[in-house]
Structure formats: structure tokens, C-alpha cells
Design an enzyme around this catalytic site. Sequence first.
Site, PDB file in Angstrom:
ATOM      1  N   CYS A  14       0.861  -1.191   0.000  1.00 31.15           N
ATOM      2  CA  CYS A  14       0.000   0.000   0.000  1.00 31.15           C
ATOM      3  C   CYS A  14       0.890   1.231   0.000  1.00 31.15           C
ATOM      4  O   CYS A  14       1.966   1.217   0.602  1.00 31.15           O
ATOM      5  CB  CYS A  14      -0.896   0.028   1.240  1.00 31.15           C
TER       6      CYS A  14
ATOM      7  N   GLU B 130       2.122  -3.604  -5.880  1.00 25.65           N
ATOM      8  CA  GLU B 130       1.018  -4.551  -5.938  1.00 25.65           C
ATOM      9  C   GLU B 130      -0.136  -3.941  -6.724  1.00 25.65           C
ATOM     10  O   GLU B 130      -0.462  -2.773  -6.565  1.00 25.65           O
ATOM     11  CB  GLU B 130       0.577  -4.877  -4.515  1.00 25.65           C
TER      12      GLU B 130
END
Length: 514
Positions: A370, A404
Site C-alpha cells: 500500500c 502490488e
Amino acid sequence: MAEVGEVTEGCRLPVLRRNQDNEDEWPLAEILSVKDISGRKLFYVHYIDFNKRLDEWVTHDRLDLKKIQFPKKEAKTPTKNGLPGSRPSSPERDVPASAPSSGKTLPIPVQITLRFNLPKEREAVPGSPDQPLSSSSCVQPNHRTTKRKVEVVSPATPVPAPTETTQASVFPQNGSARRAVAAQPGRKRKSNCLGTDEDSQDSSDGIPSAPRMTGSLVSDRSHDDIITRMKNIECIELGRHRLKPWYFSPYPQELTALPVLYLCEFCLKYVKSLKCLQRHLTKCDLRHPPGNEIYRKGTISFFEIDGRKNKSYSQNLCLLAKCFLDHKTLYYDTDPFLFYVMTEYDCKGFHIVGYFSKEKESTEDYNVACILTLPPYQRRGYGKLLIEFSYELSKVEGKTGTPEKPLSDLGLLSYRSYWSQTILEILMNLKSENGERPQITINEISEITSIKKEDVISTLQYLNLINYYKGQYILTLSEDIVDGHERAMLKRVLRIDSKCLHFTPKDWSKRGKW
């Protein structure tokens, strides 16, 4: 014309809102919830094809009841768990299916030859003669054009042309902004694909598997319900800033009904009132995030925080970040993650600016799980600084990395800009020797920058640099691209200084270090 009392959850109708130019518009919106406060009805609306952070409560006078679309009545059908769905159906909802991945592998190694064909005023610059970088035999450059050309030599296998399936989920083919294509459930990972369907965590039978505790933070959209689709917090006070959350975050329910949620800006503990916060500050001895300070230059510092050793802080950080990240889920078990918090220092302490998290062990070469810059610090270069720092850590670790997927819309823009500037900086700084064109391979670009090879090729395709010329694939740097890059680099004041980084990577495969 429908009455206000007939408007229910699931209805769609135009709703009045102000756009960025402060002009009135009537976009189509869906009613997600209805509540009655002192006899006054309020409607929570989601604007179709707009980001969820623009969702809001509106009054009935902003609804165009003449064009209302009532939800279609459908027979109750059992869901995967055998239970009927509780959410009202929405009319005419078209869910685009992502294209299947092609599964093609990249030709490795791919050799790039850079040849300079500059206008005369640039050729006359002293100290930058046409000299080759390597001794490979190349055709002499053609001086008819005023463009820089990078030649891609691949004797074994040609570079595959950009396809919709490999690039649609990361970069648009025509340069226009395009949403990230969600991975189809039931598709297994394909490690050699450029698409982002490798992030799907669903099993092959279409039933979501249990979340991996050492893995992805990608949100499993199959568990979305009417509650998590709605913002549940009105306002957050963090230090000298008041933040308006964009998305749902699972703070305790008794705190979500308050007009303001108060957070300690150093330990991120949440309390229900200003008086409670003042009482907490007399006892809180933190003036910076817990963990080790691994970087400091000027007023900017980075702290490395272990999710196992500082569990309370890590969980509070995740709760705060979830207010502004919609594509990520939240784990209360933060043990498998490291958190790198960027702060700005003043006389009162180290104030949080943003952060990124990463897995201690990543089998997919993820160097970011994140990443977030808090809204008060956005559009000031801090997001790109966080990205640059994540790749600086990858360089020290001797690895290539990638974020990601899927990225949020703002995250995609930041990464796209960082990749473009970093790769163009390398190509433009290449020098030639002995009159031959300098050469560099995709692998070398990846090793220098720690950007994964797939992201390097995706960026070149997004910038539309790859062209087919005289039987070979070449990269053409036009004057517009060169000038645009130089202007962008002049604005990029904040940079990471590797000399100020004090970081020793750990071998997390040894469980004793957890």
C-alpha cells in the site's frame, strides 16, 4: 413524476453537483442509502462512472425525479453461500469483463541501441559528441531526422507488439486515461504476463480463497456490501489538519457517528473528543513514529516500522490509510509487513506525511503493498518521493520490484510519471563513443533502476516510443518528449539522496527475525 417517498435504495436518477470548474451538472447517480433526520430525508448517492470518493449525502431538491429509474424486480436467486442477496438490484448495470491474458513471455535479453540524431543546435553542444557506449556493430545514424532513436535489436525473437490484453490494465494504448481492469475471478496466476491478473487471489472454481497472511493486500471485491460502499466517517482531526475521508474504514461503530474523530498525530490512537485527545497528549511521549529512522535529509525523514514489534501503531496506520484507499483490504495481523513512514520535522516533532508498506517476504517481487500520501500533502511531490524511496530500498536489497496491483487512479498516475521520468533520464544520459551508437539492454535498465522488466516495457509502450524501422524495433525520442521531460525534471525538486540512507536489509526467510 415520482414522489420523494418513492425513491428507494437502488434507484438511479440525475443528481445536481458542482464540477471542478464550479459549474452545475446532472450526472446519473445511484441511491445507496436513505435516512430520515428530524423529518428531513437525506439520500446517499454514488455518481455512476465517478470515483467513490465523490459519493455524498444530498437532499431531495438535488434529485431529478422526472428521470428516475427504479430497480428491476428480479426473482431471488441464491448466492454462492446459498443465501439470497440482500442488496437491491441496480438497473442497467454493465460490468465489463477483463480480457483473458495472452500468456506470452518476453524475449530476454533484448538489446537496445541508442542513436542520437539531434538538430544542429543540439549537436553543437560541447562535451557531448556522438560516441558509442558499447562496441557492438551498428549501422551509422541517419542525420535526416531531428529525433533521437533507440534501436531494439532482438535477433532471436522480435518484441511483441503492444496488445490490448497485456497493457489495458496498466497503461492505455492511445495515451488516454483508462481504468485498471479488475482480474476475473477463477483465473490462476500467470507469472509471465504483463497484465495485472496475476494479482487475483481467487481459486480456480471461482470461490474466493482465504486471505494469505503473508501476501497481498488487494481487496477482494466479492465481499463488498452496502455498508462498506458508504463513507462512515465525517471528519478526522490529525494534528493541525482536518481530513475528509474518501472511503469506508472499519473504525469502532460508536466513533463513526461522531462529527469529528480525533487522532494523535504521533501514535495515531483514535479518541472520541478533543478533551480525551488533550488528556492523551499529556501521557503520550512519542514525537515521531516508533521504529528506526533510516533516512533524514533536511526536514524529511523515513522511519521503518515492523508490523510485529509495533502492532498497535501499524493497525492504527492501516485504519487511517483505509479512509483514502479503496482497492486495498485491511489486515489486523500486521506481522508479515514492514511500514515506511515519511515525516516532516518542525519544532513540535515529526509529522506524518505519507507511508508505504511492503511484505517482509514477497514471492511476486512486490516492493510496495500500500502507498499513500495524506491529502494535505498531495500535489507537492511527496508521492513520487515515496515511490523513489521504495526503489532505493530495492537497490540496496539487490532486487527489482513492482507495486502490488491494482493501483488506485492517483497511484497509477504517480507510478506512470515516475517510471517515465526515470527511464527517460537514463536514455537521455547515455553517451556514445568512437562514433558508434550507445547500447543498453532492457535488463540493464531494470538493474540500474530496480524497476521490473515488465514495467519498463509497459512504460515504453505507454510513451509510444517503440516503432518498427528498417526491420528492427527502435525507440524514438521526439523533441516534444525530450522538452517535456526536461520541464518535468526542473519541477521535481524533492529527490532521494542515497548517501543519507542508513538501511541494512534483513533475511526474513529466517523466522527467528520475525
